[in-house]
Design a protein around this motif. Structure first.
Motif, PDB file in Angstrom:
ATOM      1  N   TYR A 279      -0.468  -2.984  -1.629  1.00 32.61           N
ATOM      2  CA  TYR A 279       0.953  -3.183  -1.935  1.00 32.61           C
ATOM      3  C   TYR A 279       1.332  -2.539  -3.266  1.00 32.61           C
ATOM      4  CZ  TYR A 279       5.126  -5.569  -3.600  1.00 32.61           C
ATOM      5  OH  TYR A 279       6.357  -5.844  -4.138  1.00 32.61           O
ATOM      6  N   ARG A 280       0.510  -2.740  -4.286  1.00 32.37           N
ATOM      7  CA  ARG A 280       0.818  -2.167  -5.599  1.00 32.37           C
ATOM      8  C   ARG A 280       0.840  -0.640  -5.553  1.00 32.37           C
ATOM      9  NH1 ARG A 280      -2.128  -6.802  -7.430  1.00 32.37           N
ATOM     10  NH2 ARG A 280      -4.118  -5.671  -7.234  1.00 32.37           N
ATOM     11  N   ALA A 281      -0.115  -0.050  -4.828  1.00 30.79           N
ATOM     12  CA  ALA A 281      -0.146   1.411  -4.713  1.00 30.79           C
ATOM     13  C   ALA A 281       1.053   1.918  -3.919  1.00 30.79           C
ATOM     14  CB  ALA A 281      -1.451   1.840  -4.036  1.00 30.79           C
ATOM     15  N   MET A 282       1.419   1.196  -2.871  1.00 29.32           N
ATOM     16  CA  MET A 282       2.564   1.572  -2.041  1.00 29.32           C
ATOM     17  C   MET A 282       3.862   1.468  -2.848  1.00 29.32           C
ATOM     18  SD  MET A 282       3.577  -0.069   1.689  1.00 29.32           S
ATOM     19  CE  MET A 282       3.493  -1.761   1.077  1.00 29.32           C
ATOM     20  N   LYS A 283       4.014   0.402  -3.598  1.00 28.10           N
ATOM     21  CA  LYS A 283       5.225   0.208  -4.392  1.00 28.10           C
ATOM     22  C   LYS A 283       5.337   1.274  -5.471  1.00 28.10           C
ATOM     23  CE  LYS A 283       7.932  -3.431  -6.589  1.00 28.10           C
ATOM     24  NZ  LYS A 283       8.056  -4.897  -6.771  1.00 28.10           N
ATOM     25  N   ASP A 284       4.223   1.610  -6.102  1.00 28.02           N
ATOM     26  CA  ASP A 284       4.229   2.652  -7.136  1.00 28.02           C
ATOM     27  C   ASP A 284       4.641   3.992  -6.554  1.00 28.02           C
ATOM     28  OD1 ASP A 284       3.490   3.592  -9.886  1.00 28.02           O
ATOM     29  OD2 ASP A 284       2.020   4.740  -8.754  1.00 28.02           O
ATOM     30  N   VAL A 308       9.767  -3.039   0.129  1.00 24.35           N
ATOM     31  CA  VAL A 308       8.626  -2.781  -0.754  1.00 24.35           C
ATOM     32  C   VAL A 308       9.075  -2.831  -2.211  1.00 24.35           C
ATOM     33  CG1 VAL A 308       6.986  -1.028  -1.526  1.00 24.35           C
ATOM     34  CG2 VAL A 308       7.300  -1.440   0.912  1.00 24.35           C
ATOM     35  N   LEU A 309      10.201  -2.201  -2.504  1.00 25.96           N
ATOM     36  CA  LEU A 309      10.672  -2.121  -3.882  1.00 25.96           C
ATOM     37  C   LEU A 309      11.224  -3.448  -4.404  1.00 25.96           C
ATOM     38  CD1 LEU A 309      12.439   1.378  -3.932  1.00 25.96           C
ATOM     39  CD2 LEU A 309      10.093   0.793  -4.569  1.00 25.96           C
ATOM     40  N   SER A 310      11.848  -4.227  -3.524  1.00 28.18           N
ATOM     41  CA  SER A 310      12.496  -5.467  -3.982  1.00 28.18           C
ATOM     42  C   SER A 310      11.586  -6.680  -3.948  1.00 28.18           C
ATOM     43  CB  SER A 310      13.742  -5.748  -3.131  1.00 28.18           C
ATOM     44  OG  SER A 310      13.392  -5.952  -1.771  1.00 28.18           O
ATOM     45  N   SER A 311      10.520  -6.626  -3.193  1.00 24.93           N
ATOM     46  CA  SER A 311       9.620  -7.777  -3.109  1.00 24.93           C
ATOM     47  C   SER A 311       8.759  -7.889  -4.368  1.00 24.93           C
ATOM     48  CB  SER A 311       8.723  -7.665  -1.868  1.00 24.93           C
ATOM     49  OG  SER A 311       8.032  -6.426  -1.864  1.00 24.93           O
ATOM     50  N   LYS A 312       8.232  -9.085  -4.592  1.00 23.21           N
ATOM     51  CA  LYS A 312       7.455  -9.350  -5.804  1.00 23.21           C
ATOM     52  C   LYS A 312       5.950  -9.208  -5.586  1.00 23.21           C
ATOM     53  CE  LYS A 312      11.272 -10.532  -7.901  1.00 23.21           C
ATOM     54  NZ  LYS A 312      11.895  -9.627  -8.906  1.00 23.21           N
ATOM     55  N   PHE A 317       6.467  -9.355   0.559  1.00 19.79           N
ATOM     56  CA  PHE A 317       6.835  -8.242   1.431  1.00 19.79           C
ATOM     57  C   PHE A 317       6.514  -8.556   2.889  1.00 19.79           C
ATOM     58  CE2 PHE A 317       5.262  -4.288   3.550  1.00 19.79           C
ATOM     59  CZ  PHE A 317       6.497  -3.678   3.737  1.00 19.79           C
ATOM     60  N   ASP A 318       5.356  -9.113   3.116  1.00 12.21           N
ATOM     61  CA  ASP A 318       4.936  -9.473   4.476  1.00 12.21           C
ATOM     62  C   ASP A 318       5.927 -10.443   5.106  1.00 12.21           C
ATOM     63  OD1 ASP A 318       3.363  -9.403   6.690  1.00 12.21           O
ATOM     64  OD2 ASP A 318       1.631 -10.375   5.807  1.00 12.21           O
TER      65      ASP A 318
END
Length: 352
Positions: A279-284, A308-312, A317-318
């Protein structure tokens, strides 16, 4: 020069490698060489390969420290001498008359490469089954016994399996294209496929399954481990190839939607213990995209991108995605209830 070079990367395949090599060495076309690259196996794979090579001079064995299948295939490409080139996985099988038919068609039509279907074999259940990805029905409907180029395919380029073992290549064409497998990634086939495809002027599709793909828990692409994060780099490399070959404007909308789909699909497939890292890599990665990217996305992919961008967190996100799917399903059922009775009957009959 032999007619066919067969490349097989080998890693811990002691249970399958003899069976795989048997179907190659017993081909009805026997003018071939088999280049096996042992990728630092920790089992008896290398010993088995050397023993087979001692009995059959067509088998050539090379060894490297463990670097992955992409590096093993690139290593093998430096040693091929065949007129045509075939890639195979060490735990799979191919029909024993395949190379005779491939060679005849390839020489007859002067092909850069031909494409064919594959069948899946479930190791756990012993069942054989087909999937749309390896059947490539849209390509079949388009091709129907004709030679075609990359330019002829249009959007159908996204309906071809990227796997190298569903292709039979002209060796000179591959080497001149400069195509290489992406090293250090379990999704290394993608880069090679797109580079070769962009250079292809003469392709042919055979509406027949020749390859049997073994599916089991040891498969790297089915492991669901941290290596799945590689997909982000792989997709970005694919986009760079579209830019390199001046195809980005032509396929921008499809490609950007594919990026979101390909990456989020792997997020849902990765094991739970690795979701936070993914998730962190995807959001970045998504954070680096601009308005031109977002403007190309359809409704579902725009939702995924924004979620992805708005979730914490990965869990957040899931849950957002599950809620979105639930709302869509409820809306579908609600609309179905509003249909006239005769349309409900037709819809129910069609679904059955």
């Amino acid at each position: 020069m032999v007619k066919v070079s067969v490349v097989i990367p080998v890693y811990n395949a002691e249970d399958f490698i003899e069976e795989s090599l048997d179907c190659i060495l017993n081909q009805t076309l026997d003018d071939l060489e088999v280049i096996c690259v042992d990728d630092g196996s920790e089992d008896s794979s290398l010993e088995i390969l050397n023993e087979i090579a001692s009995r059959d001079s067509r088998v050539k064995v090379f060894h490297q420290e463990n670097q992955g299948g992409g590096a093993a295939r690139n290593n093998a490409l430096r040693h091929v001498t065949g007129e045509y080139l075939y890639f195979m996985d060490a735990d799979d099988r191919v029909e024993t008359d395949a190379f005779d038919e491939f060679y005849a068609l390839s020489t007859k039509h002067d092909l850069d490469f031909l494409i064919f279907k594959a069948t899946n074999y479930a190791e756990d259940t012993g069942e054989y089954f087909e999937t749309p990805y390896y059947n490539m029905d849209r390509i079949r409907d388009f091709a129907r016994g004709k030679v075609f180029s990359f330019e002829d395919l249009g959007d159908l380029i996204f309906n071809i399996s990227v796997t190298p073992w569903c292709k039979f290549y002209n060796t000179k064409f591959v080497l001149e294209s400069g195509a290489q497998f992406l090293e250090g990634s379990i999704f290394h086939d993608n880069q090679f496929f797109w580079e070769v495809l962009f250079n292809a002027e003469r392709m042919y599709f055979i509406d027949k399954s020749y390859y049997i793909r073994r599916r089991h828990s040891a498969s790297s692409t089915g492991a669901g481990d941290l290596r799945y994060i590689n997909i982000i780099n792989v997709v970005n490399n694919i986009i760079k190839l579209f830019v390199k070959y001046d195809q980005i404007d032509r396929f921008r909308q499809i490609l950007y939607n594919k990026k979101v789909l390909w990456i989020t699909t792997r997020f849902f497939e990765i094991r739970d213990e690795f979701k936070d890292d993914f998730y962190r890599a995807m959001k970045d990665d998504f954070s680096s995209e601009g308005d031109d990217f977002i403007g190309c996305l359809d409704e579902k992919n725009r939702f995924l991108f924004n979620a992805v961008l708005s979730s914490k967190t990965a869990r957040h996100f899931d849950l957002m995605c599950k809620n979105y799917d639930l709302k869509k399903e409820n809306a579908r059922l609600k609309n179905q209830k509003k249909l006239p009775n005769f349309l409900k009957y037709k819809l129910k009959k069609h679904v059955k």
